[in-house]
Design an enzyme around this catalytic site. Structure first.
Site, PDB file in Angstrom:
ATOM      1  N   LYS A   1      63.714  25.691 -12.030  1.00  0.00           N
ATOM      2  CA  LYS A   1      63.327  26.115 -13.208  1.00  0.00           C
ATOM      3  C   LYS A   1      62.871  27.133 -13.063  1.00  0.00           C
ATOM      4  O   LYS A   1      61.999  28.218 -11.745  1.00  0.00           O
ATOM      5  CB  LYS A   1      62.294  25.715 -13.899  1.00  0.00           C
ATOM      6  CG  LYS A   1      62.119  26.048 -15.517  1.00  0.00           C
ATOM      7  CD  LYS A   1      62.695  25.278 -16.398  1.00  0.00           C
ATOM      8  CE  LYS A   1      62.989  25.614 -17.631  1.00  0.00           C
ATOM      9  NZ  LYS A   1      62.872  24.879 -18.803  1.00  0.00           N
TER      10      LYS A   1
ATOM     11  N   ASP B   1      66.380  28.618 -22.069  1.00  0.00           N
ATOM     12  CA  ASP B   1      65.356  27.786 -22.482  1.00  0.00           C
ATOM     13  C   ASP B   1      64.508  29.046 -23.725  1.00  0.00           C
ATOM     14  O   ASP B   1      64.732  30.091 -24.041  1.00  0.00           O
ATOM     15  CB  ASP B   1      64.090  27.734 -21.325  1.00  0.00           C
ATOM     16  CG  ASP B   1      63.097  26.919 -21.416  1.00  0.00           C
ATOM     17  OD1 ASP B   1      63.116  25.243 -21.421  1.00  0.00           O
ATOM     18  OD2 ASP B   1      61.695  27.019 -21.987  1.00  0.00           O
TER      19      ASP B   1
HETATM   20  P1  NDP Z   1      63.816  29.501 -28.416  1.00  0.00           P
HETATM   21  O1  NDP Z   1      63.159  30.691 -27.375  1.00  0.00           O
HETATM   22  O2  NDP Z   1      65.308  28.781 -29.243  1.00  0.00           O
HETATM   23  O3  NDP Z   1      62.881  28.599 -29.524  1.00  0.00           O
HETATM   24  C1  NDP Z   1      61.497  28.271 -29.819  1.00  0.00           C
HETATM   25  C2  NDP Z   1      60.547  28.355 -30.344  1.00  0.00           C
HETATM   26  O4  NDP Z   1      59.089  27.615 -29.951  1.00  0.00           O
HETATM   27  C3  NDP Z   1      60.358  29.252 -31.737  1.00  0.00           C
HETATM   28  O5  NDP Z   1      60.533  29.061 -32.502  1.00  0.00           O
HETATM   29  C4  NDP Z   1      59.443  30.227 -30.800  1.00  0.00           C
HETATM   30  O6  NDP Z   1      58.401  31.451 -31.618  1.00  0.00           O
HETATM   31  C5  NDP Z   1      58.209  29.053 -30.570  1.00  0.00           C
HETATM   32  N1  NDP Z   1      57.483  29.079 -29.587  1.00  0.00           N
HETATM   33  C6  NDP Z   1      57.472  29.335 -28.305  1.00  0.00           C
HETATM   34  N2  NDP Z   1      56.592  30.046 -27.725  1.00  0.00           N
HETATM   35  C7  NDP Z   1      55.685  28.966 -28.540  1.00  0.00           C
HETATM   36  C8  NDP Z   1      54.493  29.280 -28.891  1.00  0.00           C
HETATM   37  N3  NDP Z   1      53.122  30.040 -27.356  1.00  0.00           N
HETATM   38  N4  NDP Z   1      52.575  28.934 -29.670  1.00  0.00           N
HETATM   39  C9  NDP Z   1      54.277  28.077 -30.265  1.00  0.00           C
HETATM   40  N5  NDP Z   1      55.617  29.003 -30.771  1.00  0.00           N
HETATM   41  C10 NDP Z   1      55.969  29.327 -29.827  1.00  0.00           C
HETATM   42  O7  NDP Z   1      63.160  27.843 -27.293  1.00  0.00           O
HETATM   43  P2  NDP Z   1      64.302  26.187 -27.322  1.00  0.00           P
HETATM   44  O8  NDP Z   1      64.123  26.398 -28.423  1.00  0.00           O
HETATM   45  O9  NDP Z   1      65.650  26.544 -26.782  1.00  0.00           O
HETATM   46  O10 NDP Z   1      62.237  25.710 -26.846  1.00  0.00           O
HETATM   47  C11 NDP Z   1      62.112  24.906 -27.108  1.00  0.00           C
HETATM   48  C12 NDP Z   1      61.112  24.035 -26.195  1.00  0.00           C
HETATM   49  O11 NDP Z   1      62.058  23.211 -25.781  1.00  0.00           O
HETATM   50  C13 NDP Z   1      60.400  24.476 -24.990  1.00  0.00           C
HETATM   51  O12 NDP Z   1      59.875  23.542 -24.840  1.00  0.00           O
HETATM   52  C14 NDP Z   1      61.898  24.436 -23.958  1.00  0.00           C
HETATM   53  O13 NDP Z   1      61.248  23.822 -22.797  1.00  0.00           O
HETATM   54  C15 NDP Z   1      62.826  23.136 -24.795  1.00  0.00           C
HETATM   55  N6  NDP Z   1      63.560  22.649 -24.224  1.00  0.00           N
HETATM   56  C16 NDP Z   1      65.340  23.655 -24.514  1.00  0.00           C
HETATM   57  C17 NDP Z   1      65.855  22.828 -24.254  1.00  0.00           C
HETATM   58  C18 NDP Z   1      67.136  23.419 -24.331  1.00  0.00           C
HETATM   59  O14 NDP Z   1      68.127  23.280 -24.087  1.00  0.00           O
HETATM   60  N7  NDP Z   1      66.962  25.497 -24.929  1.00  0.00           N
HETATM   61  C19 NDP Z   1      66.016  22.022 -22.454  1.00  0.00           C
HETATM   62  C20 NDP Z   1      65.430  21.161 -23.039  1.00  0.00           C
HETATM   63  C21 NDP Z   1      63.507  20.992 -23.461  1.00  0.00           C
HETATM   64  P3  NDP Z   1      58.778  32.692 -31.441  1.00  0.00           P
HETATM   65  O15 NDP Z   1      59.887  32.658 -31.646  1.00  0.00           O
HETATM   66  O16 NDP Z   1      57.675  33.112 -31.802  1.00  0.00           O
HETATM   67  O17 NDP Z   1      58.716  32.225 -29.951  1.00  0.00           O
END
Ligand code: NDP
Length: 449
Positions: free
Chosen positions: A122, A162
């Protein structure tokens, strides 16, 4: 076992998320070690918790005001026993070595569960893409890749997206790698379709998480039809989680970002979801704008004085945390139980604190840990790598069919492993045990490396 954790804590006292991730796995694999004394003799715990390589580097870039900016870049290559390192890049101001190590550690087990030949890694940076121009993001990505390119390759380490790293960032990163190496290879996944990406990759994590939830319900003669669901986040994972819940007849009433959450009692439909995708992916707006478009919904900003997240305090059947780590604390866990939630399926990585997981397990909720439930993303990344190697593209139905099959198989593997070690129906124990045994056996086959 406790000794190993103490050792890790003493070595790196600041890395709280890493300690949390290790502690959870250690608790699950104790019976495996008891049954296989060789594992202790070969010090597998000390080996599997120590990254094979950690790269940390300076990323210097120029912003639009011609000011020099400095960020920190990371790549943790955790374990390559069953394949090349594979795992996403996160760009978020909260990123530090402890967070990247926890994510890399989780990734090892997750990748093992997919049945594909992928080790775990990662990376990322404390760079915040929010509010930056496309040119700034491009300059940052080019600088970041200039260093990272020395450490990765299509048979060595294959990063993906991510939090904060989506199609735009992957494009800039790939462009710079290609320029530096003068080669067009599948060194990154999550690429756009017209230059090596796979159909269903953007959808894969969210779809996979819902397929996993459907499997858990199916094992209990139930379905998602008519179920009310709480979803957090509004990024990649959340968006496609909503889409698949709607496909399977469920109802979604919440979404969030780091500033607050929306509650729409009427439920989201396809038009509302399309509007959200345009808001988040094209206009890069905030979720609070939803209530300007759909005034029946309610927006609640984050209240730093509250010791719980009100998103998790609505009547519902299922919860899909899909934002970030530790977003469900013990109080949130209790609220979910009190509100009738019977299934928690983690789209995000480690979104639930250990005390809330204990509540779910003690109360026999259907609880799917992220390393099993969100493995669909990396699984389709593995399929993207396979298509790149063969220089062909599979149709949508084929990739979706393979994704569904993989999620079904992970579900079965978790149930079988949990039953074998006396934790019937405990998906967390099952995921940790099955992921661990496969990787550790490969490590032992390969000697002291
Ligand atoms: P994105 O950047 O597309 O979206 C992240 C979302 O989570 C946004 O709405 C963001 O809001 C919110 N967020 C991020 N940090 C925080 C925080 N500290 N508190 C509250 N809300 C938060 O990321 P993904 O959708 O790709 O990832 C989401 C989760 O899924 C993560 O844990 C990631 O590790 C996991 N994941 C993702 C994969 C993928 O294929 N993309 C695969 C496996 C797991 P804001 O815009 O305000 O930051």
């Amino acid at each position: 076992m406790t000794d190993i954790l103490e050792l890790i804590k003493n070595k790196d006292p600041q890395q709280h998320e890493f300690h949390q991730a290790v502690d959870e796995v250690l608790a699950s694999v104790r019976p495996v070690l008891d049954r296989n004394p060789q594992y202790r003799q070969e010090a597998v715990l000390a080996r599997i918790t120590e990254p094979e390589r950690v790269v940390m580097f300076r990323v210097v870039w120029m912003d639009d005001q011609e000011q020099v900016q400095v960020n920190r870049g990371f790549r943790v290559e955790m374990n390559s026993a069953i394949g090349p390192y594979k795992g996403g890049l996160r760009f978020h101001p909260s990123v530090n070595l402890g967070i990247i190590k926890f994510l890399a550690f989780e990734q090892v087990f997750k990748n093992s569960l997919t049945t594909l030949a992928m080790g775990g890694g990662k990376g990322g940076s404390d760079f915040n893409p929010k509010g930056k121009s496309d040119n700034e993001v491009m300059r940052f990505c080019q600088s970041f890749m200039t260093e990272l390119s020395r450490h990765i390759g299509p048979d060595t380490d294959i990063p993906a997206g991510d939090i904060g790293v989506g199609a735009r960032e992957i494009g800039y990163l790939f462009g710079q790698y290609k320029r530096l190496r003068n080669e067009f290879t599948g060194v990154l996944t999550g690429k756009s379709l017209n230059w090596g990406g796979s159909l269903i990759r953007p959808e894969a994590t969210g779809y996979g998480s819902v397929y996993f939830a459907a499997e858990m319900l199916g094992a209990n003669n139930d379905t998602l039809e008519g179920k009310t669901c709480l979803v957090s986040g509004s990024g990649n994972v959340a968006q496609y989680t909503v889409e698949k819940i709607l496909d399977l007849g469920g109802r979604v009433i919440t979404l969030s970002d780091s500033s607050g959450y929306i509650y729409d009692e009427e439920g989201l439909d396809r038009d509302k979801l399309a509007w959200i995708m345009e808001l988040k992916n094209i206009r890069r707006g905030r979720i609070k704008e939803y209530v300007d478009e759909y005034p029946q919904a309610v927006y609640t900003p984050v209240d730093p004085g509250l010791d719980y997240n009100p998103l998790w305090n609505h009547k519902a059947d299922c919860a899909f945390p899909s934002a970030t780590q530790n977003e469900i604390n013990e109080k949130d866990g209790q609220h979910l139980l009190d509100n009738g939630v019977r299934l928690v399926c983690e789209g995000a990585n480690m979104p639930t604190v250990p005390a809330a997981i204990d509540l779910f397990v003690d109360n026999k909720l259907l609880y799917a840990p992220g390393k099993a439930a969100n493995a669909g993303g990396v699984a389709v990344s593995g399929l993207e790598m396979a298509q790149n190697s063969m220089r062909l593209s599979w149709p949508r139905e084929e990739v979706d069919g393979r994704l569904k099959h993989i999620m079904k198989s992970i579900h079965r593997t978790c149930l079988d492993a949990s039953a074998e070690y006396g934790h019937q129906g405990n998906y967390m124990a099952g995921a940790n045990i099955a992921g661990f045994v496969k990787v550790v056996n490969a490590m032992l086959d390969q000697g002291l490396v």
